[in-house]
Design a protein around this motif. Structure first.
Motif, mmCIF file in Angstrom:
data_model
loop_
_atom_site.group_PDB
_atom_site.id
_atom_site.type_symbol
_atom_site.label_atom_id
_atom_site.label_comp_id
_atom_site.label_asym_id
_atom_site.label_seq_id
_atom_site.Cartn_x
_atom_site.Cartn_y
_atom_site.Cartn_z
ATOM 1 N N HIS A 143 0.731 -1.229 0.100
ATOM 2 C CA HIS A 143 -0.005 0.172 0.098
ATOM 3 C C HIS A 143 0.984 1.388 -0.130
ATOM 4 N N LYS A 144 2.255 1.068 -0.004
ATOM 5 C CA LYS A 144 3.045 2.206 0.053
ATOM 6 C C LYS A 144 2.482 3.245 -1.149
ATOM 7 N N GLY A 145 2.496 4.453 -0.793
ATOM 8 C CA GLY A 145 2.019 5.299 -1.716
ATOM 9 C C GLY A 145 0.776 5.577 -2.270
ATOM 10 N N LYS A 146 -0.024 4.389 -1.528
ATOM 11 C CA LYS A 146 -1.453 4.099 -2.210
ATOM 12 C C LYS A 146 -2.353 4.166 -0.955
ATOM 13 N N TRP A 147 -2.110 4.484 0.097
ATOM 14 C CA TRP A 147 -3.123 4.644 1.344
ATOM 15 C C TRP A 147 -4.155 5.114 0.979
ATOM 16 N N ASN A 148 -4.290 6.340 0.407
ATOM 17 C CA ASN A 148 -5.573 6.845 0.111
ATOM 18 C C ASN A 148 -6.637 5.878 -0.592
ATOM 19 N N GLN A 149 -6.100 5.299 -1.316
ATOM 20 C CA GLN A 149 -6.818 4.236 -2.360
ATOM 21 C C GLN A 149 -7.545 3.152 -1.295
ATOM 22 N N LEU A 150 -6.680 2.781 -0.317
ATOM 23 C CA LEU A 150 -7.422 1.780 0.684
ATOM 24 C C LEU A 150 -8.300 2.413 1.437
ATOM 25 N N PHE A 151 -8.169 3.778 1.754
ATOM 26 C CA PHE A 151 -9.252 4.496 2.539
ATOM 27 C C PHE A 151 -10.445 4.960 1.809
ATOM 28 N N LYS A 197 -13.014 8.804 16.032
ATOM 29 C CA LYS A 197 -14.405 8.972 16.315
ATOM 30 C C LYS A 197 -14.744 10.442 16.233
ATOM 31 N N LEU A 198 -13.690 11.093 16.871
ATOM 32 C CA LEU A 198 -13.721 12.753 16.984
ATOM 33 C C LEU A 198 -13.698 13.411 15.524
ATOM 34 N N TYR A 199 -12.824 12.713 14.701
ATOM 35 C CA TYR A 199 -12.393 13.456 13.542
ATOM 36 C C TYR A 199 -12.606 12.393 12.127
ATOM 37 N N PRO A 200 -13.734 12.255 11.756
ATOM 38 C CA PRO A 200 -14.423 11.010 10.977
ATOM 39 C C PRO A 200 -13.639 11.645 9.519
ATOM 40 N N ASP A 201 -13.208 12.828 9.267
ATOM 41 C CA ASP A 201 -12.783 13.228 7.848
ATOM 42 C C ASP A 201 -11.223 13.200 7.930
ATOM 43 N N ILE A 202 -10.756 12.423 8.784
ATOM 44 C CA ILE A 202 -9.224 12.213 8.737
ATOM 45 C C ILE A 202 -8.870 10.950 8.957
ATOM 46 N N ASN A 203 -7.820 10.234 8.010
ATOM 47 C CA ASN A 203 -7.453 8.730 8.237
ATOM 48 C C ASN A 203 -6.184 8.548 9.091
ATOM 49 N N PHE A 204 -6.540 7.445 10.082
ATOM 50 C CA PHE A 204 -5.747 7.295 11.227
ATOM 51 C C PHE A 204 -5.078 5.799 10.964
ATOM 52 N N ILE A 205 -3.881 5.830 11.001
ATOM 53 C CA ILE A 205 -3.150 4.442 11.071
ATOM 54 C C ILE A 205 -2.128 4.481 12.416
ATOM 55 N N GLY A 206 -2.347 3.431 13.016
ATOM 56 C CA GLY A 206 -1.488 3.088 14.268
ATOM 57 C C GLY A 206 -0.507 1.910 14.054
ATOM 58 N N VAL A 207 0.725 2.359 14.313
ATOM 59 C CA VAL A 207 1.721 1.063 14.169
ATOM 60 C C VAL A 207 2.073 0.607 15.536
ATOM 61 N N GLU A 208 2.084 -0.608 15.613
ATOM 62 C CA GLU A 208 2.260 -1.347 16.925
ATOM 63 C C GLU A 208 3.009 -2.666 16.696
ATOM 64 N N LYS A 209 4.451 -2.886 17.122
ATOM 65 C CA LYS A 209 4.977 -4.134 16.971
ATOM 66 C C LYS A 209 4.488 -5.654 17.739
ATOM 67 N N TYR A 210 4.053 -5.224 18.987
ATOM 68 C CA TYR A 210 3.483 -6.341 19.795
ATOM 69 C C TYR A 210 1.953 -6.759 19.287
ATOM 70 N N GLU A 211 2.166 -8.109 19.111
ATOM 71 C CA GLU A 211 0.742 -8.618 18.654
ATOM 72 C C GLU A 211 -0.243 -8.852 19.785
ATOM 73 N N SER A 212 0.306 -9.153 20.950
ATOM 74 C CA SER A 212 -0.597 -9.298 22.187
ATOM 75 C C SER A 212 -1.127 -7.833 22.448
ATOM 76 N N VAL A 213 -0.467 -6.783 22.316
ATOM 77 C CA VAL A 213 -0.992 -5.260 22.622
ATOM 78 C C VAL A 213 -2.099 -4.886 21.659
ATOM 79 N N LEU A 214 -1.817 -5.310 20.501
ATOM 80 C CA LEU A 214 -2.487 -4.800 19.322
ATOM 81 C C LEU A 214 -3.747 -5.521 19.246
ATOM 82 N N VAL A 215 -3.866 -6.699 19.905
ATOM 83 C CA VAL A 215 -5.210 -7.607 20.072
ATOM 84 C C VAL A 215 -6.200 -6.734 20.869
#
Length: 215
Positions: free
Chosen positions: A27-35, A58-76
């Motif tokens: 999706h590199k360079g194409k994240w807006n296509q994903l959203f 929730k507060l800003y529905p007109d902004i796309n948010f991406i969270g980066v987290e390396k720990y699977e057990s946290v992200l769950v």
């Protein structure tokens, strides 16, 4: 603090492909296509259990948010807070921030958030701090011209270090707060750690750092 391993965490993340994005390099360079829109993209590095980004999306529905987290057990745990149908502007990446240049393109991001990151207090670990100049170089490449980094922490030493790091890199500082919850800031969405520390009466430090140049 030791992270509790959650059996089957990886498999659980894979069961939610609409929000837990697999193989982000494609999706590199194409994240807006994903959203499926051209809204600004805000990225949180080290997103933890996702409370901050869930609230922001929730507060800003007109902004796309991406969270980066390396720990699977946290992200769950982030999945527990998300309604995937009602929050199409929110995605998570189970990735290491050190690899961020491989899944975002130059000038693709509008803002970075760094919240309550590990302070790595020992001098020999300086390069691991997410406000170290090595990381700032990556953020600058990925941000649009004049892009910003918004930073929050409970750790005074890390905050002072980060202010010096931002300034030394040539960034301009704005809205610097030595006690965020007494500053009168509106629409401040708290992280899990922020709620925990503020209930104990601890100060929360915050600033916004802006690159003078960019893509």
């Amino acid at each position: 603090m030791r992270l509790r391993n959650i059996p089957g965490a990886k498999e659980t993340l894979q069961q939610h492909p609409a929000i837990m994005i697999q193989n982000p390099t494609q999706h590199k360079g194409k994240w807006n296509q994903l959203f499926n829109n051209d809204h600004p993209i805000y990225v949180e590095v080290g997103t933890g259990k996702g409370k901050f980004l869930v609230g922001m999306s929730k507060l800003y529905p007109d902004i796309n948010f991406i969270g980066v987290e390396k720990y699977e057990s946290v992200l769950v745990r982030a999945l527990e807070h998300v309604n995937e149908q009602d929050q199409p502007n929110l995605k998570f990446l189970n990735e290491d921030v050190n690899d961020i240049l491989t899944f975002f393109d130059v000038g693709e991001i509008d803002r970075f958030f760094i919240n309550f990151t590990d302070p790595w207090p020992k001098n020999r670990h300086e390069k691991r701090r997410l406000t170290y100049k090595g990381f700032l170089t990556m953020y600058e490449q990925l941000l649009k011209k004049g892009g910003e980094v918004h930073f929050k922490t409970d750790n005074q030493g890390l905050f002072e270090y980060s202010l010096e790091s931002f300034s030394g890199y040539g960034m301009s500082l704005h809205n610097v707060s030595l006690d965020l919850h007494r500053s009168g800031m509106k629409n401040n969405v708290k992280t899990e750690y922020e709620e925990k520390f503020s209930k104990k009466g601890m100060r929360i430090y915050r600033c916004e750092a802006k690159f003078k140049t960019g893509s």
